[in-house]
Design a protein around this motif. Structure first.
Motif, mmCIF file in Angstrom:
data_model
loop_
_atom_site.group_PDB
_atom_site.id
_atom_site.type_symbol
_atom_site.label_atom_id
_atom_site.label_comp_id
_atom_site.label_asym_id
_atom_site.label_seq_id
_atom_site.Cartn_x
_atom_site.Cartn_y
_atom_site.Cartn_z
ATOM 1 N N ALA A 1 -12.544 0.577 -12.341
ATOM 2 C CA ALA A 1 -12.085 -0.417 -13.236
ATOM 3 C C ALA A 1 -11.101 -1.228 -12.561
ATOM 4 O O ALA A 1 -10.692 -1.160 -11.670
ATOM 5 N N TYR B 1 -9.255 -0.497 -9.474
ATOM 6 C CA TYR B 1 -8.992 0.936 -9.485
ATOM 7 C C TYR B 1 -10.242 1.784 -9.006
ATOM 8 O O TYR B 1 -11.459 1.266 -9.162
ATOM 9 N N THR C 1 -9.848 7.413 -9.957
ATOM 10 C CA THR C 1 -8.522 7.255 -10.919
ATOM 11 C C THR C 1 -8.807 8.158 -12.332
ATOM 12 O O THR C 1 -9.986 8.069 -12.956
ATOM 13 N N MET D 1 -8.324 8.176 -15.948
ATOM 14 C CA MET D 1 -8.192 7.054 -16.750
ATOM 15 C C MET D 1 -7.222 7.394 -18.048
ATOM 16 O O MET D 1 -6.475 6.716 -18.502
ATOM 17 N N ALA E 1 -9.371 1.725 -22.238
ATOM 18 C CA ALA E 1 -9.763 2.782 -21.428
ATOM 19 C C ALA E 1 -10.493 3.638 -22.364
ATOM 20 O O ALA E 1 -11.530 4.167 -21.631
#
Ligand code: SF4
Length: 500
Positions: free
Chosen positions: A360, A400, A404, A406, A481
């Motif tokens: 992302a 990211y 990661t 989210m 997200a």
């Protein structure tokens, strides 16, 4: 005597620049000059030397590299470093070249030419130049700068103010700090041009407390500019000072900043009236971001049309993008508006760090939308971002990788809003706390059926009913997200089926 140039910028110092200076300071026949930074932080500490063909740079230098540098072994011409060669530097053109507090260096690189021209023009002509330039506020709202200036100029008052918003609080942004530490006279020049155009005789630089070096450099630069007679003008003297805030994110919002500057708690005021009509102590006030003021001198010196010739139709000029996160080459790249997000990450960020895969990208700080890889085609300009339901903000790009989490990222941003909310309006004050609780429930695997719908409803309410952008934008990272990485959220909802 060999002259070596080493940056004094906080990021360069963090990378080891001071260590080199300490190690080499007693070496014979060496003069060390501390400059601003070129913003290529992945190459710091960087050491440069003059040659007849321009400066040569050695990158990621260690103290034991000195003999090789003195012998002229290796090194790359600065103008052939791809990260720098591909940029169109205007505001940051002399960064890395000049000494931040050298008045003479600033003059030698075109300093004060914009102010000189502004003082030779009637105020209306200065404002017209800005209108032609198409400059929009660089702090987030992207409002046409000339329009604010015109309102402040035309509002009668016995006193007017110019305030630089240096409360740079977005994650991954540092271009304001670089301006303040690296070329403080540029900010002062932009503020003086504004003061001249609107008829102000007082100015403040509202600096975040996390920037002690910037505040110190600015104070010294103000003293120097004063000594050189820069603050004398037609109506007496311009008075400029640095004010250090107490560390609240919401004070980046112009009206909360003004409350704080007046000595109160930083609480957002309802608008109108806008600060250009009734701002600090109820007087017409121009509050603009550091970068906005720092862009103005070049526009006055080179003309509005020159500025308008760069960028896209509605986003004129250049933008310093601050690229960070899991990329190979974190740093600042100034380019005209219009490149795509993907191009910037590849060409300037150097792509993903070794072993990392892009998951992302977030632009615009903690209130910015999260894009998956499919969003990399979006153009870097105000309108393309607005169409995508996103903000360009202060040009901070954080990348990211696929490790990661989210849900944790979404929780982190909602908790940030809950912490930083000024508390004036219910959707933001209460909504951010409830949002954080729902996300914590999901994170703990105790989410209920409908919790994602609840977050969507809460998000809509915060977007439409909050008084300022902090509450109004807070749902965007969470909702984007969920939109793009919904599976991770559904794992935390009891009874939900999810596909891996
Ligand atoms: S949205 Fe949040 S920060 Fe903005 S005025 Fe309302 S409570 Fe304050």
């Amino acid at each position: 005597m060999t002259r070596l140039y080493i940056s004094n910028d906080t990021s360069a110092v963090a990378a080891g620049a001071d260590r080199l200076v300490r190690a080499w300071t007693r070496e014979p026949d060496i003069e060390i000059v501390r400059t601003s930074s070129r913003g290529a932080f992945f190459l710091e500490p960087m050491v440069e030397r003059d040659t007849k063909d321009g400066r040569i740079a050695w990158c990621n230098v260690q103290p034991h590299d000195l003999p090789g540098i003195l012998a002229g072994e290796g090194g790359t011409p600065v103008d052939r470093i791809p990260f720098l060669a591909q940029q169109t530097r205007v505001t940051f053109a002399s960064f890395g070249v000049t000494r931040p507090l050298s008045f003479d260096d600033y003059v030698a690189h075109g300093g004060w030419k914009g102010l000189e021209r502004a003082r030779a023009l009637p105020p209306d002509a200065v404002i017209r130049e800005l209108k032609v330039s198409g400059l929009r506020g660089r702090g987030g709202a992207a409002f046409p700068v000339w329009n604010k200036w015109l309102v402040a100029k035309d509002t009668p008052a016995d006193r007017k103010y110019v305030v630089a918003n240096a409360d740079e609080g977005d994650a991954g942004t540092y271009c304001d700090r670089m301006v303040m530490e690296g070329e403080p006279f540029r900010l002062i020049e932009g503020m003086l041009i504004c003061a001249r155009a609107i008829g102000a005789d007082r100015g403040y630089i509202y600096c975040r407390q996390e920037y002690p070096t910037a505040a110190r450099v600015l104070r010294e630069a103000i003293r120097e500019a004063e000594l050189r007679g820069l603050f004398a003008h037609d109506h007496g003297r311009f008075h400029l000072e640095v004010f250090v805030g107490a560390g609240s994110y919401v004070c980046g919002e112009e009206t909360a900043l003004l409350d704080s500057l007046e000595g109160g708690r930083g609480v957002v005021r309802a608008k109108p009236p806008y600060p250009a009509v009734s701002g600090l102590h109820g007087k017409p006030t121009i509050v603009s971001n550091v970068l906005t003021f720092a862009t103005v001198p070049s526009i006055l010196a080179r003309g509005g049309e020159w500025h308008a010739s760069l960028g896209t139709e509605r986003s004129r000029g250049t933008i310093p993008l601050q690229i960070g996160g899991r990329v190979k080459q974190p740093g600042l790249a100034e380019i005209p508006f219009g490149a795509t997000l993907g191009e910037v990450i590849e060409r300037f960020g150097g792509g993903m760090a070794a072993g990392a895969r892009l998951k992302a990208v977030q632009v615009g700080g903690p209130l910015g939308s999260l894009f998956p890889a499919s969003g990399l085609g979006i153009r870097i300009c105000y309108d393309a971002f607005a169409e995508a339901g996103a903000i360009l903000g202060h040009g901070g790009i954080v990348v990211y990788d696929d490790e990661t989490d989210m849900v944790e990222l979404a929780r982190h941003f909602m908790a940030f809003t809950a912490d930083e909310s000024c508390g004036k309006c219910t959707p933001c004050r209460i909504g951010s706390v409830r949002g954080r609780e729902i996300l914590e429930r999901i994170q703990a695997g105790r989410g209920g059926q409908g919790d994602l719908d609840l977050l969507a409803d809460l998000g809509e309410t915060m977007k439409t009913a909050s008084l300022c952008a902090l509450g109004g934008r807070a749902p965007y990272p969470v909702l984007t997200a969920i939109e793009h990485f919904g599976t991770e959220f559904r794992r935390g909802v009891r009874g939900e089926r999810h596909e891996e």
